[in-house]
Motif scaffolding. Structure first.
Motif, mmCIF file in Angstrom:
data_model
loop_
_atom_site.group_PDB
_atom_site.id
_atom_site.type_symbol
_atom_site.label_atom_id
_atom_site.label_comp_id
_atom_site.label_asym_id
_atom_site.label_seq_id
_atom_site.Cartn_x
_atom_site.Cartn_y
_atom_site.Cartn_z
ATOM 1 N N LEU A 80 9.280 -5.655 -3.115
ATOM 2 C CA LEU A 80 7.895 -5.788 -3.582
ATOM 3 C C LEU A 80 6.986 -4.939 -2.698
ATOM 4 C CD1 LEU A 80 6.017 -7.292 -5.595
ATOM 5 C CD2 LEU A 80 5.730 -9.041 -3.839
ATOM 6 N N ILE A 81 6.358 -3.933 -3.290
ATOM 7 C CA ILE A 81 5.403 -3.097 -2.571
ATOM 8 C C ILE A 81 4.002 -3.648 -2.810
ATOM 9 C CG2 ILE A 81 4.362 -0.805 -2.452
ATOM 10 C CD1 ILE A 81 7.040 0.390 -3.040
ATOM 11 N N VAL A 82 3.287 -3.954 -1.734
ATOM 12 C CA VAL A 82 1.948 -4.555 -1.812
ATOM 13 C C VAL A 82 0.957 -3.572 -1.208
ATOM 14 C CG1 VAL A 82 0.515 -6.532 -1.216
ATOM 15 C CG2 VAL A 82 2.966 -6.845 -1.587
ATOM 16 N N SER A 83 -0.058 -3.184 -1.987
ATOM 17 C CA SER A 83 -0.963 -2.115 -1.565
ATOM 18 C C SER A 83 -2.423 -2.528 -1.654
ATOM 19 C CB SER A 83 -0.731 -0.878 -2.442
ATOM 20 O OG SER A 83 -1.632 0.163 -2.128
ATOM 21 N N ASN A 84 -3.247 -1.839 -0.867
ATOM 22 C CA ASN A 84 -4.695 -1.943 -1.057
ATOM 23 C C ASN A 84 -5.067 -1.244 -2.355
ATOM 24 O OD1 ASN A 84 -4.011 0.554 0.465
ATOM 25 N ND2 ASN A 84 -6.208 0.960 0.344
ATOM 26 N N HIS A 85 -6.248 -1.540 -2.886
ATOM 27 C CA HIS A 85 -6.653 -1.009 -4.192
ATOM 28 C C HIS A 85 -8.059 -0.444 -4.081
ATOM 29 C CE1 HIS A 85 -5.480 -0.394 -8.186
ATOM 30 N NE2 HIS A 85 -5.841 -1.522 -8.763
ATOM 31 N N SER A 86 -8.268 0.761 -4.630
ATOM 32 C CA SER A 86 -9.587 1.384 -4.529
ATOM 33 C C SER A 86 -9.679 2.544 -5.495
ATOM 34 C CB SER A 86 -9.835 1.889 -3.091
ATOM 35 O OG SER A 86 -8.854 2.839 -2.720
ATOM 36 N N GLY A 87 -10.903 3.097 -5.646
ATOM 37 C CA GLY A 87 -11.052 4.326 -6.398
ATOM 38 C C GLY A 87 -11.771 4.240 -7.714
ATOM 39 N N THR A 88 -12.361 3.085 -8.068
ATOM 40 C CA THR A 88 -13.110 2.902 -9.314
ATOM 41 C C THR A 88 -12.188 2.838 -10.533
ATOM 42 O OG1 THR A 88 -15.040 4.004 -8.353
ATOM 43 C CG2 THR A 88 -15.019 3.724 -10.733
ATOM 44 N N ILE A 89 -11.237 3.754 -10.648
ATOM 45 C CA ILE A 89 -10.159 3.625 -11.620
ATOM 46 C C ILE A 89 -8.854 3.645 -10.826
ATOM 47 C CG2 ILE A 89 -11.486 4.734 -13.460
ATOM 48 C CD1 ILE A 89 -9.800 7.231 -13.046
ATOM 49 N N ILE A 142 9.048 -7.577 1.439
ATOM 50 C CA ILE A 142 7.697 -7.144 1.078
ATOM 51 C C ILE A 142 7.369 -5.908 1.909
ATOM 52 C CG2 ILE A 142 5.252 -7.767 1.064
ATOM 53 C CD1 ILE A 142 6.098 -10.699 0.871
ATOM 54 N N VAL A 143 7.025 -4.815 1.232
ATOM 55 C CA VAL A 143 6.706 -3.561 1.923
ATOM 56 C C VAL A 143 5.200 -3.326 1.829
ATOM 57 C CG1 VAL A 143 7.127 -1.092 2.067
ATOM 58 C CG2 VAL A 143 8.965 -2.626 1.304
ATOM 59 N N PRO A 144 4.457 -3.461 2.943
ATOM 60 C CA PRO A 144 3.010 -3.200 2.910
ATOM 61 C C PRO A 144 2.739 -1.708 2.719
ATOM 62 C CG PRO A 144 3.662 -4.448 4.880
ATOM 63 C CD PRO A 144 4.904 -3.890 4.269
ATOM 64 N N LEU A 145 1.765 -1.388 1.880
ATOM 65 C CA LEU A 145 1.396 0.006 1.630
ATOM 66 C C LEU A 145 -0.089 0.199 1.870
ATOM 67 C CD1 LEU A 145 1.739 2.901 0.542
ATOM 68 C CD2 LEU A 145 1.521 1.967 -1.768
ATOM 69 N N SER A 146 -0.431 1.205 2.655
ATOM 70 C CA SER A 146 -1.827 1.534 2.939
ATOM 71 C C SER A 146 -2.139 2.915 2.379
ATOM 72 C CB SER A 146 -2.085 1.517 4.449
ATOM 73 O OG SER A 146 -1.740 0.256 5.001
ATOM 74 N N VAL A 147 -3.202 3.009 1.581
ATOM 75 C CA VAL A 147 -3.590 4.256 0.922
ATOM 76 C C VAL A 147 -4.986 4.655 1.384
ATOM 77 C CG1 VAL A 147 -4.008 5.416 -1.275
ATOM 78 C CG2 VAL A 147 -2.176 3.702 -1.096
ATOM 79 N N VAL A 148 -5.099 5.825 1.970
ATOM 80 C CA VAL A 148 -6.387 6.381 2.382
ATOM 81 C C VAL A 148 -6.649 7.631 1.539
ATOM 82 C CG1 VAL A 148 -7.526 7.681 4.224
ATOM 83 C CG2 VAL A 148 -6.469 5.484 4.726
ATOM 84 N N GLY A 149 -7.847 7.715 0.976
ATOM 85 C CA GLY A 149 -8.223 8.865 0.175
ATOM 86 C C GLY A 149 -8.780 8.482 -1.187
ATOM 87 N N ALA A 150 -8.283 7.383 -1.751
ATOM 88 C CA ALA A 150 -8.718 6.984 -3.087
ATOM 89 C C ALA A 150 -10.163 6.504 -3.120
ATOM 90 C CB ALA A 150 -7.800 5.900 -3.634
ATOM 91 N N GLU A 151 -10.660 6.014 -2.002
ATOM 92 C CA GLU A 151 -12.036 5.495 -1.971
ATOM 93 C C GLU A 151 -13.064 6.592 -2.265
ATOM 94 O OE1 GLU A 151 -12.920 2.480 -1.831
ATOM 95 O OE2 GLU A 151 -11.794 1.277 -0.386
ATOM 96 N N GLU A 152 -12.708 7.842 -1.980
ATOM 97 C CA GLU A 152 -13.689 8.923 -2.094
ATOM 98 C C GLU A 152 -13.644 9.675 -3.421
ATOM 99 O OE1 GLU A 152 -12.951 8.058 2.187
ATOM 100 O OE2 GLU A 152 -11.580 8.733 0.608
ATOM 101 N N ILE A 153 -12.694 9.377 -4.302
ATOM 102 C CA ILE A 153 -12.592 10.192 -5.524
ATOM 103 C C ILE A 153 -13.744 9.914 -6.489
ATOM 104 C CG2 ILE A 153 -10.099 10.415 -5.304
ATOM 105 C CD1 ILE A 153 -9.784 8.337 -7.513
ATOM 106 N N TYR A 154 -14.210 8.671 -6.535
ATOM 107 C CA TYR A 154 -15.376 8.300 -7.354
ATOM 108 C C TYR A 154 -16.246 7.358 -6.518
ATOM 109 C CZ TYR A 154 -12.630 9.818 -11.448
ATOM 110 O OH TYR A 154 -11.889 10.538 -12.359
ATOM 111 N N PRO A 155 -17.062 7.861 -5.613
ATOM 112 C CA PRO A 155 -17.873 6.973 -4.770
ATOM 113 C C PRO A 155 -18.768 6.072 -5.628
ATOM 114 C CG PRO A 155 -17.956 9.236 -3.973
ATOM 115 C CD PRO A 155 -17.307 9.282 -5.315
ATOM 116 N N LEU A 156 -18.515 4.773 -5.574
ATOM 117 C CA LEU A 156 -19.255 3.818 -6.400
ATOM 118 C C LEU A 156 -20.565 3.460 -5.707
ATOM 119 C CD1 LEU A 156 -19.055 2.120 -9.010
ATOM 120 C CD2 LEU A 156 -18.108 0.280 -7.632
#
Length: 318
Positions: A108-117, A216-230
């Protein structure tokens, strides 16, 4: 004074000067061959033949899907192929810690979520397949499957409803399952709260992992927050449309369709060390304190990794 008679010329007629007839057949063949090499590579003849066979099977219905609607061939030959240039050329995704994902069996890969879409989920799917050769099976909100066209594509790409029953069946079947516990609260949060994790629900994903004994594999994603700044939201209109939010970004809806083009931020994604659950008895999945503690461990691991990756990234677009 009389006008001079119109002089007739024996030149070609308009019909005879048709632009297609001015190009020799050999030149057309050379152009098509050049285009085929550009699209399919040096071995374009073999690749083109395979593509024609693929199209023939799609038209005739000679293909299979699994019990969830996953179309493996369509996903690998079309959907991932479309997303791959975005991953490699636009976001320049850098993948770390891929060795922390099991090469076989359920996880199970568990990730942060961001990016508007949910672009982060798509980029994760491509990255896992390219780096490991495995298909990531996302768990999606019910809204995804109610949307016309989108719901059907999501099913064919391997997604299924984010419910414990489907998740546990997939994990017991040896699938690699992805979950984004922040849900719409994560992708719809304001830009001012970027990279600050929202609540991880009630820990249903942890219960599923405990019942099936998968890591459980933790996943951290950096970069998606900036594609559509809300920077704003229109909640009244979003409610009418049946959406969780209606985003306002610096470019949308001001620039119309052009505002839908994501900004080319630099992405870093890192898979952390697996958190094992096979040491627990499956009955402990009903222990709320244990579920809370493991959920908090996963969340804290992702949050601290996000902070570290932000410090390592040279710039948003660099």
């Amino acid at each position: 004074m009389t006008e001079p008679a119109a002089q007739s010329f024996p030149g070609a007629t308009t019909r005879e000067r048709h632009p297609l007839k001015a190009i020799p057949a050999a030149d057309w063949a050379a152009a098509l061959e050049s285009a085929a090499k550009e699209v399919f590579g040096p071995e374009w003849e073999q690749q083109l033949a395979k593509f024609i066979v693929f199209l023939r099977r799609r038209v005739s219905g000679d293909y299979s899907v699994d019990e969830y609607g996953f179309d493996r061939e369509l996903t690998q030959r079309f959907l991932l192929a479309v997303l791959r240039p975005i991953k490699e050329k636009w976001f320049r995704v850098e993948v770390r810690g891929i060795e922390n994902i099991p090469t076989d069996g359920g996880a199970l890969i568990v990730s942060n979520h961001s990016g508007t879409i949910p672009m982060d989920g798509l980029m994760t799917m491509v990255s896992v397949h390219d780096e490991l050769g495995r298909n990531l099976r996302p768990l999606g909100a019910d809204l995804v499957f109610r949307l016309p066209i989108v719901g059907n594509i999501a099913r064919k790409a391997g997604a299924t409803l984010a419910c414990s029953e489907d998740a546990e069946r997939m994990l017991r079947g040896g699938e690699l399952v992805g979950v984004w516990p922040e849900g719409f609260k994560g992708i719809g949060k304001p830009y001012s709260e970027r990279y600050k994790l929202q609540r991880f629900g009630r820990g249903g994903f942890v219960s599923s992992a405990l019942r099936t004994g998968v890591p459980i594999v933790p996943l951290s994603v950096v970069g998606a927050e900036e594609i559509y700044p809300l920077v704003g939201n229109i909640p009244a209109l979003a409610k009418v449309l049946g959406l969780p939010y209606l985003p306002i970004t610096p470019f949308f809806p001001l620039l119309g369709p052009l505002g839908l083009v994501p900004l080319p931020s630099k992405w870093l994604i890192e898979f952390g060390e697996p958190i094992r659950t096979d040491a627990y008895d499956s009955s402990e999945a009903d222990d709320p304190m244990l579920v809370f503690n493991v959920t908090d461990q996963v969340r804290e691991t992702i949050q601290q990794t996000l902070y570290r990756l932000l410090g390592e990234r040279a710039s948003v677009f660099g």
